[in-house]
Scaffold this motif. Structure first.
Motif, short mmCIF file in Angstrom:
data_model
loop_
_atom_site.label_atom_id
_atom_site.label_comp_id
_atom_site.label_asym_id
_atom_site.label_seq_id
_atom_site.Cartn_x
_atom_site.Cartn_y
_atom_site.Cartn_z
N ASP A 185 0.86 -1.19 0.00
CA ASP A 185 0.00 0.00 0.00
C ASP A 185 0.89 1.24 0.00
O ASP A 185 2.07 1.17 0.33
CB ASP A 185 -0.99 -0.01 1.17
N PRO A 186 0.33 2.40 -0.39
CA PRO A 186 1.14 3.62 -0.53
C PRO A 186 1.89 4.03 0.73
O PRO A 186 2.99 4.58 0.65
CB PRO A 186 0.12 4.68 -0.93
N SER A 187 1.33 3.77 1.90
CA SER A 187 1.99 4.21 3.13
C SER A 187 3.31 3.49 3.37
O SER A 187 4.12 3.94 4.18
CB SER A 187 1.08 4.00 4.34
N LYS A 188 3.55 2.39 2.65
CA LYS A 188 4.78 1.62 2.83
C LYS A 188 5.75 1.81 1.67
O LYS A 188 6.78 1.14 1.61
CB LYS A 188 4.44 0.14 3.01
N HIS A 189 5.41 2.75 0.78
CA HIS A 189 6.28 2.98 -0.38
C HIS A 189 7.52 3.76 0.05
O HIS A 189 7.42 4.87 0.58
CB HIS A 189 5.53 3.75 -1.47
N PRO A 190 8.71 3.21 -0.14
CA PRO A 190 9.93 3.89 0.33
C PRO A 190 10.15 5.24 -0.34
O PRO A 190 10.70 6.16 0.28
CB PRO A 190 11.05 2.90 0.00
N GLU A 191 9.71 5.40 -1.58
CA GLU A 191 9.88 6.69 -2.27
C GLU A 191 8.96 7.75 -1.67
O GLU A 191 9.36 8.91 -1.52
CB GLU A 191 9.62 6.54 -3.77
N LEU A 192 7.75 7.37 -1.32
CA LEU A 192 6.81 8.31 -0.72
C LEU A 192 7.28 8.74 0.66
O LEU A 192 7.33 9.93 0.98
CB LEU A 192 5.41 7.68 -0.64
N VAL A 193 7.68 7.78 1.48
CA VAL A 193 8.19 8.10 2.81
C VAL A 193 9.47 8.92 2.69
O VAL A 193 9.65 9.91 3.40
CB VAL A 193 8.43 6.80 3.64
N GLY A 194 10.33 8.56 1.77
CA GLY A 194 11.58 9.31 1.55
C GLY A 194 11.33 10.73 1.09
O GLY A 194 12.01 11.67 1.52
#
Length: 190
Positions: free
Chosen positions: A144-153
């Motif tokens: 899911d999006p909340s676990k996307h490393p690029e989004l968190v980064g």
């Protein structure tokens, strides 16, 4: 939070009394469209709402020669000043860059120590959010999006950049840069 409301109230406060076209000219000359999402039509809509909510009042025009229809001129009421101060304090602590930019534009209308405290609050809140982001689980193949490393980064980098910008601004202000309400006339008291 309404950046348009803050921009319009601030423009009128700087002038004392102003008509809509002067507010529009202020925002245009400041190139506010490059650092906010304000649109020309929203200025006049904001003026109408501010008057309806008792934050501004109409004033008799000082124009000696009228070449066209009379202008409606506005001044800020005590309620409007309180709203401006509240919006400005919120803007100086806001994470959203356009709102924060409007806060910076008007920060000189508050006393220097008060601005420093507000910016320190922002820096602390940004640091807390950045620390929280480091605790989020990420997945190489995110489910899911909340676990996307690029989004968190992306958010972590944004917050780190904003922390650095805020600390740099605090340092500039503490070093005596800029003139503030406690050092000049025309500000809003804290």
């Amino acid at each position: 939070m309404s950046t348009v409301r803050l921009l319009v109230l601030g423009s009128i406060l700087r002038r004392g009394i102003s008509h809509g076209y002067a507010v529009y000219n202020d925002l245009t000359s400041w190139r506010a469209e490059t650092w906010t999402n304000v649109k020309p039509g929203s200025i006049y809509h904001a003026l109408e709402k501010l008057e309806a909510q008792g934050m501004t009042r109409t004033e008799a025009s000082n124009d000696q020669v009228k070449l066209g229809p009379s202008r409606t001129e506005y001044s800020i009421t005590a309620v409007g000043k309180a709203e401006f101060k509240s919006l400005l304090e919120s803007a100086l602590q806001n994470f959203e860059i356009q709102t924060f930019a409007v806060g910076i534009a008007y920060m000189d209308m508050l006393p220097r120590p008060h601005v420093i405290r507000l910016l320190q609050n922002r820096a602390s809140a940004l640091k807390e959010s950045a620390a929280f982001l480091t605790t989020l689980p990420t997945e190489e193949m995110p489910t899911d999006p909340s676990k996307h490393p690029e989004l968190v980064g992306l958010w972590k980098n944004y917050l780190e950049s904003e922390i650095a910008n805020t600390l740099r601004l605090i340092h500039s202000i503490e070093s005596g840069k800029y003139a503030f309400a406690d050092e000049q006339r025309g500000g809003i008291e804290s």
